[in-house]
Design a protein around this motif. Structure first.
Motif, PDB file in Angstrom:
ATOM      1  N   GLY A 288      -8.899  -3.442   2.385  1.00  0.00           N
ATOM      2  CA  GLY A 288      -8.675  -2.433   1.353  1.00  0.00           C
ATOM      3  C   GLY A 288      -8.942  -1.052   1.920  1.00  0.00           C
ATOM      4  N   VAL A 289      -8.086  -0.099   1.599  1.00  0.00           N
ATOM      5  CA  VAL A 289      -8.217   1.262   2.126  1.00  0.00           C
ATOM      6  C   VAL A 289      -8.182   2.263   0.974  1.00  0.00           C
ATOM      7  N   ASP A 290      -9.241   3.063   0.838  1.00  0.00           N
ATOM      8  CA  ASP A 290      -9.248   4.160  -0.129  1.00  0.00           C
ATOM      9  C   ASP A 290      -8.469   5.317   0.482  1.00  0.00           C
ATOM     10  N   LEU A 291      -7.408   5.744  -0.197  1.00  0.00           N
ATOM     11  CA  LEU A 291      -6.482   6.718   0.370  1.00  0.00           C
ATOM     12  C   LEU A 291      -6.914   8.166   0.170  1.00  0.00           C
ATOM     13  N   MET A 292      -6.524   9.018   1.100  1.00  0.00           N
ATOM     14  CA  MET A 292      -6.701  10.471   0.996  1.00  0.00           C
ATOM     15  C   MET A 292      -5.347  11.104   0.670  1.00  0.00           C
ATOM     16  N   THR A 293      -4.771  10.682  -0.427  1.00  0.00           N
ATOM     17  CA  THR A 293      -3.417  11.118  -0.773  1.00  0.00           C
ATOM     18  C   THR A 293      -3.322  12.626  -0.957  1.00  0.00           C
ATOM     19  N   ASP A 294      -4.346  13.234  -1.528  1.00  0.00           N
ATOM     20  CA  ASP A 294      -4.304  14.683  -1.752  1.00  0.00           C
ATOM     21  C   ASP A 294      -4.214  15.457  -0.442  1.00  0.00           C
ATOM     22  N   ALA A 295      -4.819  14.921   0.620  1.00  0.00           N
ATOM     23  CA  ALA A 295      -4.842  15.626   1.906  1.00  0.00           C
ATOM     24  C   ALA A 295      -3.759  15.147   2.854  1.00  0.00           C
ATOM     25  N   ALA A 296      -3.257  13.921   2.653  1.00  0.00           N
ATOM     26  CA  ALA A 296      -2.233  13.360   3.544  1.00  0.00           C
ATOM     27  C   ALA A 296      -1.102  12.745   2.731  1.00  0.00           C
ATOM     28  N   PRO A 297      -0.491  13.517   1.845  1.00  0.00           N
ATOM     29  CA  PRO A 297       0.529  12.970   0.936  1.00  0.00           C
ATOM     30  C   PRO A 297       1.770  12.426   1.635  1.00  0.00           C
ATOM     31  N   CYS A 298       2.198  13.079   2.711  1.00  0.00           N
ATOM     32  CA  CYS A 298       3.433  12.651   3.375  1.00  0.00           C
ATOM     33  C   CYS A 298       3.219  11.396   4.212  1.00  0.00           C
ATOM     34  N   SER A 299       2.019  11.237   4.757  1.00  0.00           N
ATOM     35  CA  SER A 299       1.688  10.018   5.493  1.00  0.00           C
ATOM     36  C   SER A 299       1.612   8.836   4.536  1.00  0.00           C
ATOM     37  N   VAL A 300       0.921   9.033   3.417  1.00  0.00           N
ATOM     38  CA  VAL A 300       0.803   7.972   2.413  1.00  0.00           C
ATOM     39  C   VAL A 300       2.174   7.648   1.837  1.00  0.00           C
ATOM     40  N   ASN A 301       2.987   8.676   1.617  1.00  0.00           N
ATOM     41  CA  ASN A 301       4.337   8.478   1.081  1.00  0.00           C
ATOM     42  C   ASN A 301       5.184   7.628   2.023  1.00  0.00           C
ATOM     43  N   SER A 302       5.058   7.872   3.316  1.00  0.00           N
ATOM     44  CA  SER A 302       5.808   7.107   4.315  1.00  0.00           C
ATOM     45  C   SER A 302       5.365   5.647   4.332  1.00  0.00           C
TER      46      SER A 302
END
Length: 295
Positions: free
Chosen positions: A131-145
């Motif tokens: 399980g990985v807690d995401l840093m979507t606010d800081a890495a939105p394009c990486s998470v989006n990919s």
């Protein structure tokens, strides 16, 4: 003993000292650069030359200087949290560029507008769940990919192509995301495959301590993030410095990850891996991603 003999003895001693100094410097340099590949491995293929997708030490000297300048720098850095990096201001637009210069499995380009509500990535493998807690606010394009590729089942039944342990190369991590990888210790091009597109850098100021999940890209090739990602399994990985897109922090499954290989004896060394030395290993008991989901 004559003056000539004294001079010869002195020259021999100086020569030996220089040799020992060079050997020490080479050992230090090798340990620093032997992360995943010994640098950018340039490979000649039909149609041109490309750099193998590997993780390397981009800028070791500043990291070493900082460690020597501050006594506290030698202590284990604290584990980042999803709020460690500042959120991007205003609407976010991501740009992905088609890249067919390396072996790839193209399933399309992600959309330009990321889902900023994604909080968790779950990687289900044959060895257990991460399980990985995401840093979507800081890495939105990486998470989006990553999310886009997961929906396309890009990662389904994919073997993680590289596992590095401290006794092999001084660092400890698991690397996945090459759709072409066989992870059998024989395929010379493991670690080169991508999803056929690249995108820019973001959230690059965090140390690669144990538990950090980050995107890998060719050394000295900023803005070439792709489908490959790695999970740091040791605080010692901070020796390579920063400069990789951090997407999140492992919140579940770390014990399983640490048990994938207790030493180099649990690994298969690939002597034909063209990406260089140090990272040319895979676990004897393969790590296979069954699926990746986001929520």
């Amino acid at each position: 003993m004559s003056g000539d003999d004294d001079r010869k003895s002195e020259l021999a001693r100086e020569h030996k000292e220089r040799q020992e100094k060079r050997a020490a410097e080479e050992t230090s340099k090798t340990r620093r650069n032997t992360f995943i590949g010994a640098g950018v491995a340039v490979v000649v293929v039909a149609g041109g030359i490309f750099a193998a997708t590997t993780l390397v030490n981009k800028d070791p000297e500043p990291a070493a200087a900082a460690a020597s300048a501050s006594p506290s720098a030698s202590a284990s850095p604290s584990l980042p949290t999803p709020s460690s990096s500042p959120a991007k201001k205003g609407p976010v637009t991501c740009t992905y560029k088609r890249d067919d210069s390396v072996p790839n499995k193209f399933v399309g380009l992600p959309g330009k507008k990321p889902n900023m509500k994604l909080k968790k990535m779950t990687i289900v493998t044959n060895r257990g769940t991460v399980g990985v807690d995401l840093m979507t606010d800081a890495a939105p394009c990486s998470v989006n990919s990553l999310s886009f590729l997961a929906k396309k089942k890009f990662y389904d039944n994919m073997k993680c192509h590289r596992l590095v342990t401290p006794d092999v190369s001084g660092v400890h991590l698991l690397q996945c995301g090459d759709p072409q990888a066989k992870a059998d210790g024989k395929n010379p091009t493991d670690g080169q495959g991508t999803a056929g597109y690249i995108y820019g850098d973001e959230n690059m100021d965090l140390p690669l301590v144990k538990g950090v999940v980050f995107m890998t890209q060719p050394g000295d090739a900023a803005g070439h993030n792709n489908s490959q990602f790695a999970i740091s399994l040791s605080d010692e990985n901070t020796q390579i410095g920063q400069g990789y897109n951090v997407v999140g922090i492992v919140s579940e499954g770390m014990d399983m990850l640490l048990g994938l290989a207790k030493s180099g004896q649990d690994l298969i060394v690939n002597p034909n891996d063209i990406t260089g030395d140090g990272g040319t290993t895979v676990p004897k008991n393969p790590v296979i991603i069954k699926r990746i989901t986001f929520s």
